[in-house]
Design an enzyme around this catalytic site. Structure first.
Site, PDB file in Angstrom:
ATOM      1  N   GLU A  16     -20.212  29.464  25.772  1.00  0.00           N
ATOM      2  CA  GLU A  16     -19.167  28.607  25.208  1.00  0.00           C
ATOM      3  C   GLU A  16     -19.677  27.161  25.178  1.00  0.00           C
ATOM      4  OE1 GLU A  16     -14.587  27.371  26.469  1.00  0.00           O
ATOM      5  OE2 GLU A  16     -16.058  27.949  27.983  1.00  0.00           O
ATOM      6  N   LYS A  73     -11.024  30.947  20.159  1.00  0.00           N
ATOM      7  CA  LYS A  73     -10.316  31.218  21.408  1.00  0.00           C
ATOM      8  C   LYS A  73      -8.807  31.196  21.177  1.00  0.00           C
ATOM      9  CE  LYS A  73     -10.298  29.823  26.284  1.00  0.00           C
ATOM     10  NZ  LYS A  73     -10.828  28.863  27.285  1.00  0.00           N
ATOM     11  N   CYS A 121     -14.587  32.388  28.284  1.00  0.00           N
ATOM     12  CA  CYS A 121     -14.364  31.722  29.569  1.00  0.00           C
ATOM     13  C   CYS A 121     -13.093  32.212  30.256  1.00  0.00           C
ATOM     14  CB  CYS A 121     -14.360  30.199  29.363  1.00  0.00           C
ATOM     15  SG  CYS A 121     -14.694  29.251  30.874  1.00  0.00           S
TER      16      CYS A 121
END
Length: 570
Positions: free
Chosen positions: A285, A349, A400
């Site tokens: 990321e 995301k 994440c």
């Protein structure tokens, strides 16, 4: 009229101004604070998993037979001790961050303590209390602002006998069973405190056997074999993040350069024969904090690295969500080598972290707390599932903190992901233990979904995890390094993937009904003493003062027991 007067008296007791706390209240608060803090020993980086059921047992003992009001007090201090330590890695953001999140998260334990106290006087109290642990985590993982799933009991068990049970019912089932083991241990102690005769000892022994049999059942769960499935070689790139001597723009450029250079190191090793050419490469990321769509120089630099390694690369980048650049997207990009290469399919995301990736009530909070101006722009959520195809390999990609949310990971796996990828950026948290907590969650997910799991981090810890949750390779913190390993694709899904969120819904609903609905049934128990000893209301708290202090050790009459149970139910 009597009922009205009684209801008014109860309201006055709840609304009266608190006086000086009693010595008993102070003692309970201190014990709860200590027990909550001690629960953190079960989580990474320490990882003493047996502490989790023991801390549950201690909390159950403290709320046993207490009033709802006293249970709320115990719950708050237990939650404060737990959350204050759990979120200590937020101290990197300066004074107030850890304290604010710790207090907010501990508020969930106030109604939790109230419910735990109410159901402690019911038949089958260990069962209802275990359900309430799932109820508390259900709410904390969803509200407000999408919730925060960090610190669930299940995530303290990445390599314990409980772990295989994740493949059956996911994190909610593991939380329930860890809590049930703890509450059964508490009940065994209650039985022995009341009676040391042979019958009581047998019941206590049965409770202990039950507490031990629950994790032992994990050994009977068949897990996905690491040696089955089509092999695929994947390389993870950890470029490292410089933290000193750079302004914002210079640091962003340095992060990109570091990941380009480490990709070129891999390419050079492939050419020299030191490494085998992988099928795909994964960047973390924010491997590029600069937008390759709007900056041709950034795009050219990444393309050069992709061409050098000669296989598709999954690139994590920050992308402008609008022309003004006031909002951004956290994106994964499938980047293929030339000829005919470039940027392809993407995943943005979907589950963002409040106060980390976006600022709720920005207009108000930035005026009240000037430090919030350090968050110059908000990320906006994407849509869809993290299912991407690179070089013929379909992967489930979560970014994440998304690895902590059941639905995000499950949707990516059920969408066809054959390998689980977790690109992450933990650069701000180095040295705090946060990255090891996230690694523990990734290990848990590997077992839950029966997938080889690869976590690629900017500065640590990147890792390769097999479907049994074992780490086969990992980097250290602050290392520039690549990991290259052959893993196997899996197309089957576990029972946990099939049943989805239903175990969580069932356990959470049962806990809620026990606390606010079934809890009232305790007032109708007419023959409490006739219940089997294992599930009888604890005699060491009945009868006596409203919280059980000063209770006589001898047997109580039916009238005494009914009166005491009524007091607890209120």
């Amino acid at each position: 009229m009597a009922n009205v007067d009684e209801a008014g008296a109860r309201r006055r007791r709840w609304l009266r101004r608190p006086g000086r706390p009693s010595a008993e209240a102070v003692r309970l608060a201190a014990l709860a604070l200590f027990a909550g803090a001690a629960l953190n020993l079960a989580f990474a980086p320490v990882g003493w998993w047996p502490v989790a059921p023991l801390a549950v047992a201690a909390f159950s003992a403290m709320v046993s037979g207490r009033t709802g009001r006293r249970g709320m007090l115990i719950g708050f201090w237990f939650g404060t001790g737990f959350c204050w330590v759990m979120f200590q890695w937020l101290r990197v953001f300066g004074p107030g961050a850890q304290e604010a999140v710790g207090v907010i998260e501990s508020l969930y334990f106030i109604p939790f303590g109230w419910g735990m106290a109410r159901v402690s006087v019911m038949r089958f109290a260990p069962l209802w209390q275990a359900c309430l642990w799932v109820t508390e985590e259900f709410g904390r993982s969803r509200w407000p602002f999408g919730g925060f799933s960090w610190g669930r009991l299940a995530f303290s068990q990445p390599d314990s006998p409980f772990t295989p049970l994740a493949a059956v019912g996911g994190a909610p089932l593991v939380t329930f069973l860890v809590a049930l083991s703890g509450t059964l241990l508490w009940r065994a102690v209650v039985i022995l405190r009341r009676d040391r005769q042979a019958a009581a000892i047998r019941w206590a022994a049965l409770m202990v056997v039950g507490a031990l049999a629950i994790p032992a059942a994990g050994f009977a769960v068949p897990l996905q074999s690491p040696d089955t499935g089509t092999p695929v070689r994947i390389a993870l790139i950890q470029g490292n993040v410089p933290r000193v001597g750079f302004g914002r723009d210079q640091q962003e450029a340095a992060v990109l350069d570091n990941h380009v250079k480490e990709t070129e190191v891999l390419a050079a090793d492939i050419r020299s024969g030191k490494a085998v050419k992988p099928d795909l490469v994964v960047w973390p990321e924010n491997g590029s904090d600069m937008d390759p769509y709007s900056d041709p120089g950034v795009a050219a630099e990444i393309q050069q690295a992709v061409d050098d390694v000669g296989v598709p690369v999954l690139v994590g980048a920050v992308i402008n969500a609008n022309a003004a650049g006031t909002n951004v997207l956290n994106r994964l990009i499938v980047w293929t080598p030339d000829p005919g290469g470039g940027m392809g399919a993407t995943y943005d995301k979907t589950h963002l972290v409040p106060f980390g990736e976006y600022l709720p009530f920005r207009g108000i909070l930035t005026k009240m707390i000037t430090r919030f101006n350090m968050i110059p722009r908000d990320f906006v959520p994407g849509h869809g599932k993290g299912v991407l195809t690179l070089g013929g390999v379909t992967v489930a990609a979560v970014i994440c903190f998304e690895v902590a949310y059941d639905d995000v990971v499950r949707n990516a796996v059920n969408g066809g992901g054959q390998v689980l990828l977790v690109p992450s950026n933990n650069a701000s948290y180095m040295g705090t233990g946060q990255t090891y907590q996230q690694l523990a969650i990734a290990r848990f997910r590997a077992v839950e979904h029966g997938r080889w799991t690869m976590e690629a981090a900017t500065s640590g810890v990147s890792a390769v995890i097999d479907p049994h949750g074992r780490i086969l390779a990992q980097t250290g913190e602050y290392q520039a390094r690549y990991l290259d390993m052959q893993v196997r694709r899996n197309t089957s899904i576990t029972l946990a993937d099939r049943v989805g969120a239903w175990p969580e819904y069932v356990f959470a609903l049962l806990g809620l009904l026990a606390a606010i609905g079934l809890g009232g049934a305790a007032t109708t128990l007419r023959r409490t003493r006739a219940l089997i000893p294992a599930f009888r209301t604890p005699a060491d708290t009945l009868p006596g003062t409203p919280d059980g202090e000063g209770a006589p050790s001898g047997p109580a009459s039916d009238a005494d027991l009914q009166t005491a149970v009524k007091g607890r139910a209120r």
